[in-house]
Structures are given as structure tokens and as C-alpha cells.
Design a protein around this motif. Structure first.
Motif, PDB file in Angstrom:
ATOM      1  N   LEU A  54       0.848  -1.190   0.000  1.00 48.74           N
ATOM      2  CA  LEU A  54       0.000   0.000   0.000  1.00 48.74           C
ATOM      3  C   LEU A  54       0.881   1.237   0.000  1.00 48.74           C
ATOM      4  O   LEU A  54       1.961   1.238   0.597  1.00 48.74           O
ATOM      5  N   PRO A  55       0.460   2.305  -0.655  1.00 53.10           N
ATOM      6  CA  PRO A  55       1.255   3.536  -0.651  1.00 53.10           C
ATOM      7  C   PRO A  55       1.301   4.136   0.746  1.00 53.10           C
ATOM      8  O   PRO A  55       0.420   3.906   1.574  1.00 53.10           O
ATOM      9  N   GLY A  56       2.349   4.890   1.001  1.00 57.16           N
ATOM     10  CA  GLY A  56       2.472   5.520   2.321  1.00 57.16           C
ATOM     11  C   GLY A  56       2.946   4.520   3.347  1.00 57.16           C
ATOM     12  O   GLY A  56       3.450   3.450   3.038  1.00 57.16           O
ATOM     13  N   GLY A  57       2.805   4.865   4.589  1.00 61.36           N
ATOM     14  CA  GLY A  57       3.160   3.945   5.657  1.00 61.36           C
ATOM     15  C   GLY A  57       4.616   3.973   6.059  1.00 61.36           C
ATOM     16  O   GLY A  57       5.077   3.090   6.787  1.00 61.36           O
ATOM     17  N   ARG A  58       5.349   4.986   5.595  1.00 59.66           N
ATOM     18  CA  ARG A  58       6.768   5.073   5.928  1.00 59.66           C
ATOM     19  C   ARG A  58       7.172   6.511   6.238  1.00 59.66           C
ATOM     20  O   ARG A  58       6.603   7.453   5.704  1.00 59.66           O
ATOM     21  N   VAL A  59       8.169   6.642   7.102  1.00 57.61           N
ATOM     22  CA  VAL A  59       8.679   7.958   7.468  1.00 57.61           C
ATOM     23  C   VAL A  59      10.007   8.206   6.756  1.00 57.61           C
ATOM     24  O   VAL A  59      10.594   7.302   6.158  1.00 57.61           O
ATOM     25  N   ASP A  60      10.483   9.424   6.826  1.00 60.96           N
ATOM     26  CA  ASP A  60      11.706   9.821   6.146  1.00 60.96           C
ATOM     27  C   ASP A  60      12.935   9.214   6.814  1.00 60.96           C
ATOM     28  O   ASP A  60      13.134   9.345   8.020  1.00 60.96           O
ATOM     29  N   ALA A  61      13.762   8.540   6.028  1.00 63.31           N
ATOM     30  CA  ALA A  61      14.941   7.860   6.574  1.00 63.31           C
ATOM     31  C   ALA A  61      15.947   8.836   7.173  1.00 63.31           C
ATOM     32  O   ALA A  61      16.558   8.552   8.210  1.00 63.31           O
ATOM     33  N   ILE A  62      16.122   9.979   6.550  1.00 69.37           N
ATOM     34  CA  ILE A  62      17.072  10.959   7.073  1.00 69.37           C
ATOM     35  C   ILE A  62      16.597  11.471   8.432  1.00 69.37           C
ATOM     36  O   ILE A  62      17.380  11.607   9.379  1.00 69.37           O
ATOM     37  N   GLY A  63      15.295  11.700   8.560  1.00 68.74           N
ATOM     38  CA  GLY A  63      14.739  12.108   9.848  1.00 68.74           C
ATOM     39  C   GLY A  63      14.917  11.036  10.905  1.00 68.74           C
ATOM     40  O   GLY A  63      15.180  11.328  12.078  1.00 68.74           O
ATOM     41  N   ALA A  64      14.781   9.776  10.497  1.00 65.51           N
ATOM     42  CA  ALA A  64      14.953   8.658  11.438  1.00 65.51           C
ATOM     43  C   ALA A  64      16.377   8.609  11.960  1.00 65.51           C
ATOM     44  O   ALA A  64      16.609   8.453  13.173  1.00 65.51           O
ATOM     45  N   ILE A  65      17.344   8.745  11.067  1.00 70.45           N
ATOM     46  CA  ILE A  65      18.752   8.725  11.477  1.00 70.45           C
ATOM     47  C   ILE A  65      19.047   9.871  12.437  1.00 70.45           C
ATOM     48  O   ILE A  65      19.699   9.677  13.478  1.00 70.45           O
ATOM     49  N   LYS A  66      18.559  11.039  12.116  1.00 72.81           N
ATOM     50  CA  LYS A  66      18.795  12.207  12.981  1.00 72.81           C
ATOM     51  C   LYS A  66      18.174  12.017  14.355  1.00 72.81           C
ATOM     52  O   LYS A  66      18.786  12.364  15.383  1.00 72.81           O
ATOM     53  N   ALA A  67      16.960  11.471  14.410  1.00 69.85           N
ATOM     54  CA  ALA A  67      16.283  11.265  15.691  1.00 69.85           C
ATOM     55  C   ALA A  67      17.027  10.249  16.549  1.00 69.85           C
ATOM     56  O   ALA A  67      17.181  10.439  17.763  1.00 69.85           O
ATOM     57  N   ILE A  68      17.481   9.161  15.940  1.00 66.67           N
ATOM     58  CA  ILE A  68      18.217   8.126  16.680  1.00 66.67           C
ATOM     59  C   ILE A  68      19.509   8.701  17.246  1.00 66.67           C
ATOM     60  O   ILE A  68      19.830   8.514  18.431  1.00 66.67           O
ATOM     61  N   LYS A  69      20.255   9.414  16.421  1.00 67.45           N
ATOM     62  CA  LYS A  69      21.543   9.948  16.858  1.00 67.45           C
ATOM     63  C   LYS A  69      21.380  11.085  17.864  1.00 67.45           C
ATOM     64  O   LYS A  69      22.212  11.250  18.763  1.00 67.45           O
ATOM     65  N   ALA A  70      20.291  11.851  17.747  1.00 69.83           N
ATOM     66  CA  ALA A  70      20.025  12.908  18.725  1.00 69.83           C
ATOM     67  C   ALA A  70      19.800  12.322  20.112  1.00 69.83           C
ATOM     68  O   ALA A  70      20.107  12.961  21.132  1.00 69.83           O
ATOM     69  N   ALA A  71      19.271  11.091  20.150  1.00 68.96           N
ATOM     70  CA  ALA A  71      19.017  10.414  21.423  1.00 68.96           C
ATOM     71  C   ALA A  71      20.222   9.600  21.881  1.00 68.96           C
ATOM     72  O   ALA A  71      20.092   8.734  22.758  1.00 68.96           O
TER      73      ALA A  71
END
Length: 281
Positions: A162-179
Motif C-alpha cells: 500500500l502507498p504511504g506507511g513510511r517515514v523519512d529515513a534521514i529524519g529517522a537517522i537524525k532522531a536516533i543519533k540525537a538520542a
């Protein structure tokens, strides 16, 4: 034959079939000494495991975020993060909201377009999961199908993408590393039941994710031959990235994947071969 380290597995919190205590018991029985729980778009299972895992076993909090880039879809694993970091927590919640929206759309497609007559009890059971996935739908569909010879491939027949259902990979990397966490590209050539990336797509995706700050690649993976593993290890070394590995265990949802299985041949992989572990020793 099982490796004693496994950094990729799922529980009932997402699309696995083991509860947290059940999974821990299997980990102990197999003698796995280092592991991570990486449920899709949810950290509840990892936090619950952290509370009960014995001190003699090394446990690493994990999460697997369903992502996309301009090149292709991908999964980003996050490890050893601060679960109380506000921006990280918010990103995981957003990823979970996107997943649950996709779950609603999939339910509507199956019931309204394909005519499945699921009960309200079955719907309640599915939606009580924190982060359900295709295996939960497959189990439900199987109960409503008459015996057919040869058996139908439920995923190909009923569980189309199905279309959609995913978030931005660059945002994911930034969020993980920020934590304070470590970000790893999961099964870079493609995961279970996923179309494999072409070599060109892989190179483009790798460069994009490396520029975004990815720390490592999941080079050792249950569906990959040792030849594919070695190719990924070379790519990681060439780009100065860490090497990770996991089985992607889901329990009965993907019964051919076993805990501690870090390549298709099930060759034993030692902890020291997963250089990502050096980041938090």
C-alpha cells in the motif's frame, strides 16, 4: 547451529509472535549472550525486556523504523538510544501513527474490497497490538480461507503493498543519533519478501544514508548468503561504517528465520565480527 549474538528480532509488540518473557526464555535456552529487541516503529517491547533481562546477558534497546528515501524504501535500526529523549520519542510516535494509519487502510481494503467478513473480536485483537504488521493479517486471513491445494501465497494474493506507511529515513537517522543512539541500515539488499535492490540503487541509497549520518550496515542477515555478507562487509569497510547483524526473527510469523541465524548457511558469527558493538563497550 546458532551464533551467540543477534541484534534484530521482533515480539508481539509489532509483528512477532513471542511475548517478551517467551522470547527471553528462548534466548536463554539457546545461550545467546548479546541481543537486541527491534520491534517495528515501537520501543515498548525493548523497554519491557530491559526490565526483566538478567545481568549476565547483554541487552541492547532497539527499534526498526519503516522508512523511505528518494531512492527506495528501507528500514533503519536504532540501538542504545535514550528512550526519554523528547525528539526521538516524538519521531517514534509519528512512525507508529503512520503504521497504524496503514493498518486501518489495509483492514478497509480486505473487508470492503475483498469481502473478508472478520469479526469485531478479531478486529479488536489485531488493533490492540502496539504496532501490527503483515504477519498478523496473514494469520487472520488464513483462518478465513478454505483448504486449497496447492496452498495460496497469502502475501502475494491478499497483502499487496500500500502507498504511504513510511517515514523519512534521514529524519529517522537524525532522531536516533540525537538520542545518543546508533543508526544501522537493516538488510540493505532487501529483507524477507522484499524486492532486492539493484546494484545501482544500493550504491545510491548507501551514499544518501552515509551522508545523512548512518553508522553501520546490517551485513550479517538470515536471508543473505555468505557471498552477499562479504560484499556488504566490503562496502561497510570502504565507507568507514560499522558492521551489524541479526536474524530478523519473528516467531511463527516467519518460521524459517531462527534466533542466532545471521546468514543463509547459518554459519556461526562471533561477536567480534559485529564491529557495531564496539560503539557501546
Amino acid at each position: 547451529m546458532n551464533s551467540k549474538v543477534d541484534l534484530h528480532m521482533h515480539t508481539v509488540v509489532s509483528d512477532g509472535t513471542d511475548t517478551i518473557p517467551e522470547l527471553l526464555k528462548k534466548i536463554q535456552t539457546l545461550g545467546i549472550t548479546t541481543f537486541a529487541v527491534t520491534d517495528h516503529d515501537a520501543i515498548d517491547g525493548a523497554l519491557e525486556m530491559e526490565r526483566i533481562v538478567p545481568a549476565e546477558i547483554k541487552f541492547i534497546k532497539g527499534v526498526e523504523l519503516s522508512c523511505k528515501t528518494d531512492v527506495a524504501k528501507c528500514h533503519i535500526l536504532g540501538y542504545n538510544y535514550d528512550p526519554n529523549h523528547a525528539a526521538f520519542r516524538k519521531f517514534v510516535e509519528e512512525a507508529n501513527d503512520v503504521r497504524m494509519n496503514k493498518t486501518e487502510r489495509r483492514w478497509k481494503y480486505l473487508t470492503e474490497e475483498l469481502g473478508f467478513a472478520f469479526s469485531e473480536e478479531e478486529k479488536a485483537e489485531l488493533f490492540k497490538k502496539k504496532s501490527p504488521g503483515k504477519p498478523a493479517f496473514a494469520d487472520l486471513i488464513q483462518k478465513h480461507l478454505p483448504p486449497v491445494q496447492p496452498p495460496i501465497d497469502i502475501y502475494k494474493t491478499y497483502l499487496k503493498s500500500l502507498p504511504g506507511g513510511r517515514v523519512d529515513a534521514i529524519g529517522a537517522i537524525k532522531a536516533i543519533k540525537a538520542a545518543g543512539g546508533v543508526a544501522v541500515w537493516a538488510h540493505p539488499f532487501g529483507g524477507v519478501r522484499e524486492k532486492r535492490l539493484t546494484q545501482e540503487q544500493f550504491r545510491e541509497q548507501l551514499e544518501l544514508l552515509r551522508n545523512a549520518g548512518i553508522d553501520g550496515l546490517e551485513c550479517y542477515y538470515s536471508e543473505y548468503t555468505m557471498e552477499e555478507v562479504e560484499a556488504l562487509c566490503r562496502a561497510a569497510c570502504e565507507k568507514g561504517l560499522r558492521i551489524s547483524g541479526g536474524s530478523d526473527y519473528h516467531g511463527t510469523g516467519k518460521p524459517h528465520l531462527h534466533l542466532g541465524m545471521l546468514n543463509k548457511e547459518d554459519t556461526i558469527i562471533r561477536e567480534e565480527q559485529l564491529t557495531v558493538l564496539d560503539m557501546w563497550r
